[in-house]
Design a protein around this motif. Sequence first.
Motif, PDB file in Angstrom:
ATOM      1  N   LEU A  41       0.827  -1.212   0.000  1.00 42.84           N
ATOM      2  CA  LEU A  41       0.000   0.000   0.000  1.00 42.84           C
ATOM      3  C   LEU A  41       0.860   1.260   0.000  1.00 42.84           C
ATOM      4  O   LEU A  41       0.497   2.251  -0.644  1.00 42.84           O
ATOM      5  N   ARG A  42       1.977   1.231   0.696  1.00 43.05           N
ATOM      6  CA  ARG A  42       2.864   2.405   0.659  1.00 43.05           C
ATOM      7  C   ARG A  42       3.351   2.650  -0.766  1.00 43.05           C
ATOM      8  O   ARG A  42       3.407   3.799  -1.231  1.00 43.05           O
ATOM      9  N   THR A  43       3.693   1.576  -1.469  1.00 43.12           N
ATOM     10  CA  THR A  43       4.086   1.719  -2.875  1.00 43.12           C
ATOM     11  C   THR A  43       2.911   2.262  -3.684  1.00 43.12           C
ATOM     12  O   THR A  43       3.085   3.152  -4.526  1.00 43.12           O
ATOM     13  N   ALA A  44       1.713   1.741  -3.433  1.00 40.45           N
ATOM     14  CA  ALA A  44       0.524   2.233  -4.129  1.00 40.45           C
ATOM     15  C   ALA A  44       0.316   3.722  -3.883  1.00 40.45           C
ATOM     16  O   ALA A  44      -0.087   4.456  -4.788  1.00 40.45           O
ATOM     17  N   GLY A  45       0.596   4.177  -2.674  1.00 41.38           N
ATOM     18  CA  GLY A  45       0.471   5.602  -2.375  1.00 41.38           C
ATOM     19  C   GLY A  45       1.386   6.453  -3.237  1.00 41.38           C
ATOM     20  O   GLY A  45       0.993   7.533  -3.699  1.00 41.38           O
ATOM     21  N   GLU A  46       2.602   5.960  -3.468  1.00 40.55           N
ATOM     22  CA  GLU A  46       3.530   6.673  -4.359  1.00 40.55           C
ATOM     23  C   GLU A  46       2.994   6.687  -5.787  1.00 40.55           C
ATOM     24  O   GLU A  46       3.086   7.695  -6.485  1.00 40.55           O
ATOM     25  N   VAL A  47       2.424   5.577  -6.210  1.00 43.68           N
ATOM     26  CA  VAL A  47       1.891   5.454  -7.568  1.00 43.68           C
ATOM     27  C   VAL A  47       0.663   6.343  -7.758  1.00 43.68           C
ATOM     28  O   VAL A  47       0.496   6.980  -8.799  1.00 43.68           O
ATOM     29  N   LEU A  48      -0.197   6.393  -6.756  1.00 41.68           N
ATOM     30  CA  LEU A  48      -1.471   7.100  -6.890  1.00 41.68           C
ATOM     31  C   LEU A  48      -1.396   8.591  -6.581  1.00 41.68           C
ATOM     32  O   LEU A  48      -2.305   9.343  -6.957  1.00 41.68           O
ATOM     33  N   GLU A  49      -0.343   9.014  -5.919  1.00 39.46           N
ATOM     34  CA  GLU A  49      -0.271  10.392  -5.425  1.00 39.46           C
ATOM     35  C   GLU A  49      -0.627  11.440  -6.478  1.00 39.46           C
ATOM     36  O   GLU A  49      -1.392  12.369  -6.206  1.00 39.46           O
ATOM     37  N   ASP A  50      -0.104  11.308  -7.686  1.00 37.91           N
ATOM     38  CA  ASP A  50      -0.388  12.312  -8.709  1.00 37.91           C
ATOM     39  C   ASP A  50      -1.561  11.912  -9.614  1.00 37.91           C
ATOM     40  O   ASP A  50      -1.799  12.541 -10.648  1.00 37.91           O
ATOM     41  N   GLN A  51      -2.294  10.870  -9.208  1.00 37.83           N
ATOM     42  CA  GLN A  51      -3.434  10.408 -10.001  1.00 37.83           C
ATOM     43  C   GLN A  51      -4.760  10.497  -9.236  1.00 37.83           C
ATOM     44  O   GLN A  51      -5.794  10.061  -9.739  1.00 37.83           O
ATOM     45  N   VAL A  52      -4.722  11.047  -8.039  1.00 39.03           N
ATOM     46  CA  VAL A  52      -5.917  11.061  -7.188  1.00 39.03           C
ATOM     47  C   VAL A  52      -7.107  11.696  -7.895  1.00 39.03           C
ATOM     48  O   VAL A  52      -8.221  11.150  -7.877  1.00 39.03           O
ATOM     49  N   GLU A  53      -6.918  12.823  -8.527  1.00 38.86           N
ATOM     50  CA  GLU A  53      -8.044  13.493  -9.195  1.00 38.86           C
ATOM     51  C   GLU A  53      -8.590  12.646 -10.333  1.00 38.86           C
ATOM     52  O   GLU A  53      -9.806  12.606 -10.559  1.00 38.86           O
ATOM     53  N   ASP A  54      -7.722  11.941 -11.042  1.00 36.33           N
ATOM     54  CA  ASP A  54      -8.171  11.064 -12.123  1.00 36.33           C
ATOM     55  C   ASP A  54      -8.984   9.886 -11.570  1.00 36.33           C
ATOM     56  O   ASP A  54      -9.995   9.488 -12.156  1.00 36.33           O
ATOM     57  N   VAL A  55      -8.530   9.331 -10.449  1.00 39.43           N
ATOM     58  CA  VAL A  55      -9.283   8.252  -9.801  1.00 39.43           C
ATOM     59  C   VAL A  55     -10.656   8.775  -9.389  1.00 39.43           C
ATOM     60  O   VAL A  55     -11.685   8.129  -9.640  1.00 39.43           O
ATOM     61  N   LEU A  56     -10.675   9.936  -8.778  1.00 37.96           N
ATOM     62  CA  LEU A  56     -11.952  10.511  -8.340  1.00 37.96           C
ATOM     63  C   LEU A  56     -12.878  10.799  -9.512  1.00 37.96           C
ATOM     64  O   LEU A  56     -14.104  10.628  -9.403  1.00 37.96           O
ATOM     65  N   ASP A  57     -12.317  11.204 -10.642  1.00 37.88           N
ATOM     66  CA  ASP A  57     -13.151  11.415 -11.834  1.00 37.88           C
ATOM     67  C   ASP A  57     -13.866  10.123 -12.222  1.00 37.88           C
ATOM     68  O   ASP A  57     -15.060  10.137 -12.560  1.00 37.88           O
ATOM     69  N   THR A  99      -5.469   5.606   2.968  1.00 37.90           N
ATOM     70  CA  THR A  99      -5.541   4.150   2.833  1.00 37.90           C
ATOM     71  C   THR A  99      -4.156   3.571   2.563  1.00 37.90           C
ATOM     72  O   THR A  99      -3.802   2.516   3.088  1.00 37.90           O
ATOM     73  N   CYS A 100      -3.395   4.268   1.790  1.00 43.50           N
ATOM     74  CA  CYS A 100      -2.063   3.783   1.417  1.00 43.50           C
ATOM     75  C   CYS A 100      -0.986   4.083   2.463  1.00 43.50           C
ATOM     76  O   CYS A 100      -0.023   3.329   2.564  1.00 43.50           O
ATOM     77  N   ARG A 101      -1.156   5.142   3.201  1.00 41.58           N
ATOM     78  CA  ARG A 101      -0.036   5.634   4.015  1.00 41.58           C
ATOM     79  C   ARG A 101      -0.212   5.559   5.525  1.00 41.58           C
ATOM     80  O   ARG A 101       0.784   5.560   6.255  1.00 41.58           O
ATOM     81  N   ARG A 102      -1.413   5.558   6.002  1.00 43.29           N
ATOM     82  CA  ARG A 102      -1.620   5.642   7.455  1.00 43.29           C
ATOM     83  C   ARG A 102      -1.426   4.288   8.123  1.00 43.29           C
ATOM     84  O   ARG A 102      -1.923   3.275   7.638  1.00 43.29           O
ATOM     85  N   PRO A 103      -0.737   4.263   9.265  1.00 41.44           N
ATOM     86  CA  PRO A 103      -0.634   3.017  10.027  1.00 41.44           C
ATOM     87  C   PRO A 103      -1.984   2.688  10.675  1.00 41.44           C
ATOM     88  O   PRO A 103      -2.775   3.588  10.971  1.00 41.44           O
ATOM     89  N   ALA A 157      -1.205   0.381 -12.376  1.00 40.09           N
ATOM     90  CA  ALA A 157      -0.337  -0.144 -13.439  1.00 40.09           C
ATOM     91  C   ALA A 157       0.334   0.952 -14.269  1.00 40.09           C
ATOM     92  O   ALA A 157       1.144   0.639 -15.142  1.00 40.09           O
ATOM     93  N   LYS A 158       0.055   2.201 -13.999  1.00 39.90           N
ATOM     94  CA  LYS A 158       0.544   3.290 -14.862  1.00 39.90           C
ATOM     95  C   LYS A 158       2.009   3.677 -14.675  1.00 39.90           C
ATOM     96  O   LYS A 158       2.534   4.442 -15.472  1.00 39.90           O
TER      97      LYS A 158
END
Length: 193
Positions: A41-57, A99-103, A157-158
Amino acid sequence: MSTKPPAGYAYGSTSPSPVSRDELAKLEASVLFTPDDAAALRTAGEVLEDQVEDVLDVWYGFVASHPHLVAYFATSEGVVLDEYLARVRGRFGKWILDTCRRPHDEEWLSYAHEIGLRHTEEKKNQTDQAASVPYVPLRYMVAFIYPITATIRPFLAKKRHDEATVERMYQAWFKSVTLQTALWLRPYAADKW
């Protein structure tokens, strides 16, 4: 995303969860959540960080395309409350990264409980002073696990990770969403359930 917390985001300042750390450990075991999943999940957080708005769309497009779902962001007469949708969107984006970063500690448990409460008659609409319907039925809380899981994989996967890493991130996300949904449902029912 902005570094300023979204309106109504109260991580770290909510009432304690009634779920104990022991109960959380049992829930984690029930969904097979491990330290390897936390790392994925920590890796996923790095992957998703600049895609959050696209996910929300994608997610907001899904909700908007289903009148029975967008109704929970509308008045009882069916008028969609755009400002309410926007305010929730900011918190939903923060939730992706949380979800990705919090303990999984007491603060995390407490905020999961708060999220659950905000979907029930006890607290829905209070945070945003929205004139919306009074609650989200439990069945839609459960059903939403699939869309917010299935739609995340293309985003994971991006960043050119190998297939095994993408699959680990995806499975960790699925486990976490299932775990959090179980916690969100706690306010819907008495302890015995």
